[in-house]
Design a protein around this motif. Structure first.
Motif, PDB file in Angstrom:
ATOM      1  N   VAL A  49       0.758  -1.043   0.137  1.00  0.00           N
ATOM      2  CA  VAL A  49      -0.057  -0.027   0.333  1.00  0.00           C
ATOM      3  C   VAL A  49       0.898   1.352   0.052  1.00  0.00           C
ATOM      4  CG1 VAL A  49      -1.720   0.999   1.247  1.00  0.00           C
ATOM      5  CG2 VAL A  49      -1.844  -1.041   1.093  1.00  0.00           C
ATOM      6  N   THR A  50       0.986   2.524  -0.849  1.00  0.00           N
ATOM      7  CA  THR A  50       1.241   3.441  -0.717  1.00  0.00           C
ATOM      8  C   THR A  50       1.044   4.865  -0.023  1.00  0.00           C
ATOM      9  OG1 THR A  50       1.977   3.093  -3.143  1.00  0.00           O
ATOM     10  CG2 THR A  50       2.795   5.434  -2.375  1.00  0.00           C
ATOM     11  N   HIS A  51       1.188   5.203   0.730  1.00  0.00           N
ATOM     12  CA  HIS A  51       0.145   6.493   1.857  1.00  0.00           C
ATOM     13  C   HIS A  51       0.404   8.249   0.300  1.00  0.00           C
ATOM     14  CE1 HIS A  51      -0.581   8.435   5.667  1.00  0.00           C
ATOM     15  NE2 HIS A  51      -0.667   8.613   4.279  1.00  0.00           N
ATOM     16  N   VAL A  52       0.047   8.247  -0.299  1.00  0.00           N
ATOM     17  CA  VAL A  52       0.086   9.439  -0.562  1.00  0.00           C
ATOM     18  C   VAL A  52       0.473  11.083   0.038  1.00  0.00           C
ATOM     19  CG1 VAL A  52       0.514  11.245  -2.500  1.00  0.00           C
ATOM     20  CG2 VAL A  52       0.379   8.529  -2.560  1.00  0.00           C
ATOM     21  N   LEU A  69      -5.822   8.378  -7.354  1.00  0.00           N
ATOM     22  CA  LEU A  69      -5.006   7.638  -6.461  1.00  0.00           C
ATOM     23  C   LEU A  69      -5.683   6.927  -5.296  1.00  0.00           C
ATOM     24  CD1 LEU A  69      -2.503  10.548  -5.373  1.00  0.00           C
ATOM     25  CD2 LEU A  69      -1.761   8.628  -6.552  1.00  0.00           C
ATOM     26  N   ASP A  72      -7.404   3.714  -7.289  1.00  0.00           N
ATOM     27  CA  ASP A  72      -6.049   3.107  -7.777  1.00  0.00           C
ATOM     28  C   ASP A  72      -5.452   2.128  -6.365  1.00  0.00           C
ATOM     29  OD1 ASP A  72      -6.096   4.125 -10.718  1.00  0.00           O
ATOM     30  OD2 ASP A  72      -4.449   4.530 -10.083  1.00  0.00           O
ATOM     31  N   HIS A  74      -4.564   3.500  -3.928  1.00  0.00           N
ATOM     32  CA  HIS A  74      -3.678   3.717  -2.764  1.00  0.00           C
ATOM     33  C   HIS A  74      -3.847   4.891  -1.436  1.00  0.00           C
ATOM     34  CE1 HIS A  74      -0.698   3.031  -5.386  1.00  0.00           C
ATOM     35  NE2 HIS A  74      -0.978   4.764  -6.388  1.00  0.00           N
ATOM     36  N   ARG A  75      -3.485   4.449  -0.504  1.00  0.00           N
ATOM     37  CA  ARG A  75      -3.804   5.428   1.111  1.00  0.00           C
ATOM     38  C   ARG A  75      -3.211   7.117   0.848  1.00  0.00           C
ATOM     39  NH1 ARG A  75      -1.501   2.264   5.189  1.00  0.00           N
ATOM     40  NH2 ARG A  75      -3.810   1.008   5.223  1.00  0.00           N
ATOM     41  N   GLU A 300       4.774   5.655 -10.539  1.00  0.00           N
ATOM     42  CA  GLU A 300       4.951   4.532 -10.656  1.00  0.00           C
ATOM     43  C   GLU A 300       6.067   4.457 -11.141  1.00  0.00           C
ATOM     44  OE1 GLU A 300       2.764   3.729 -13.756  1.00  0.00           O
ATOM     45  OE2 GLU A 300       0.732   3.111 -12.106  1.00  0.00           O
TER      46      GLU A 300
END
Length: 396
Positions: A49-52, A69, A72, A74-75, A300
């Protein structure tokens, strides 16, 4: 002489002991509950999980980026002071993604270094998409200090927090205004940066700070210089709703829609004596959906220790007169047009060469029909006459 009643004293002691026992029991229950022991999903890194952190995520472009996001998986944490953004956009996102650990909104000002540091200390960010900025050329010439503070200084605050808390990926929202008025078209990433207004200068200064810092850092940096943004979410969930008091400085699309809705008597086109085919400025109009896609691809492809700098545009210039005609067709309104002298800080012709971003990020603009993008945005405008506020009646 007064004597204490032993029964009353006993009752009082009993009540105190009972209160103490209940308090201890509550603490014990809390300590053994999952919510007490388990930190917030936003405060810890999670595999896969990518936290943005999306700064300015309540704004026009930032909210569309947050939507993508989240879609897709993402967090997302949005930080915005709502000086230009809309809380209504955040509420739309919260309704679309209500699951715990998906989206949080933090009301804060990036100019407050202590508050920003606290945000970074309490959240485990994997990447930052830095959109937050004032972004009107005309306003920047009238109030340059606001722009240097809001863009350059605030970017420094964000970068310092990233460095202090070991956040390794930055996607920076920049602008073609850093190029100024180049002698050659189209603009490539190698075109000299000679900005001619405080907005462009402030953005270039921010870029310079990022690049200087990166020389001794292993941070992954992507700088996206994009052109004139139009359009809105194709599914009608989000749109552009600028502050009414900023209409005179806003994008031409907003002015066209205001004229079509009768909010203003007509459209003011500033500058008809430029060295272009019809005398009006030429710009490269990029749909916000394409722009967001470029940010996602940049995220990415970002690599530790490397910098990527990319123009984000269609590669095709359209004149203001062409734009107005497309807007008339998109809205079905005969918009009145007033032609006025040039606006300070503007330039005649700007359009991109998007070859590099296509070659390195496999990105190319998909929504390139000007009228179609304006029709999409117009649909949102018609159903949101009061922006993100309560619906108001509108005759169309």
């Amino acid at each position: 002489m007064d004597y204490a009643d032993p029964k009353k004293k006993s009752n009082l002691v009993g009540k105190i002991l009972l209160a103490a026992a209940l308090t201890a029991l509550c603490i014990l229950v809390l300590k053994h509950s999952s919510t007490f022991n388990t930190p917030s999903a936003f405060s810890r890194h999670e595999a896969g999980v990518t936290h943005v952190l999306v700064t300015g995520g309540a704004g026009y472009i930032g909210s569309h980026a947050a939507l993508r996001l989240l879609r897709d998986s993402h967090r997302v944490t949005i930080v915005d002071n709502l000086s230009r953004g809309n809380l209504g956009a955040v509420k739309v996102l919260q309704e679309l993604f209500p699951e715990p650990g998906r989206l949080q909104f933090i009301y804060s000002d990036l100019g407050d270094a202590k508050a920003v540091n606290k945000i970074f200390s309490e959240n485990a960010f994997d990447a930052v998409m830095h959109f937050a900025a004032v972004a009107y050329v005309g306003e920047s010439t009238l109030d340059p200090l606001k722009y240097y503070h809001n863009i350059t200084s605030n970017t420094l605050v964000v970068l310092e927090a990233m460095a202090a808390h070991n956040v390794k990926t930055l996607i920076y929202s920049s602008t073609c205004a850093t190029y100024g008025e180049p002698e050659k078209m189209p603009i490539t990433e190698e075109t000299p940066q000679l900005p001619i207004n405080p907005y462009g200068k402030a953005k270039k200064m921010a870029e310079d700070i990022i690049l200087d810092f990166h020389k001794n850092s292993d941070m992954a940096v992507m700088i996206l210089r994009y052109f004139n943004v139009i359009g809105s979410d194709p599914d009608g969930r989000l749109g552009e709703a600028p502050r009414p008091e900023l209409r005179e400085h806003g994008r031409i699309s907003g002015a066209c829609f205001d004229a079509a809705r009768g909010i203003i008597p007509g459209l003011k086109v500033r500058g008809t004596d430029y060295k272009t085919a019809d005398g009006t400025c030429i710009r490269d109009y990029i749909d916000v959906t394409d722009l967001v896609d470029a940010h996602v691809k940049a995220l990415e492809k970002a690599k530790a220790g490397q910098v990527g700098i990319y123009n984000v545009g269609t590669g095709k210039g359209r004149s203001v007169k062409e734009f107005v005609e497309a807007c008339k067709k998109a809205t079905g309104k005969n918009i009145k047009v007033d032609f006025l002298p040039r606006r300070p800080g503007d330039y005649a012709e700007v359009y991109s060469d998007p070859t590099k971003i296509w070659r390195e990020l496999n990105w190319t603009a998909q929504y390139t029909n000007l009228q179609d993008s304006l029709q999409t945005a117009w649909r949102w405008q018609k159903s949101h006459f009061n922006g993100y506020g309560p619906p108001l009646p509108m005759a169309v």
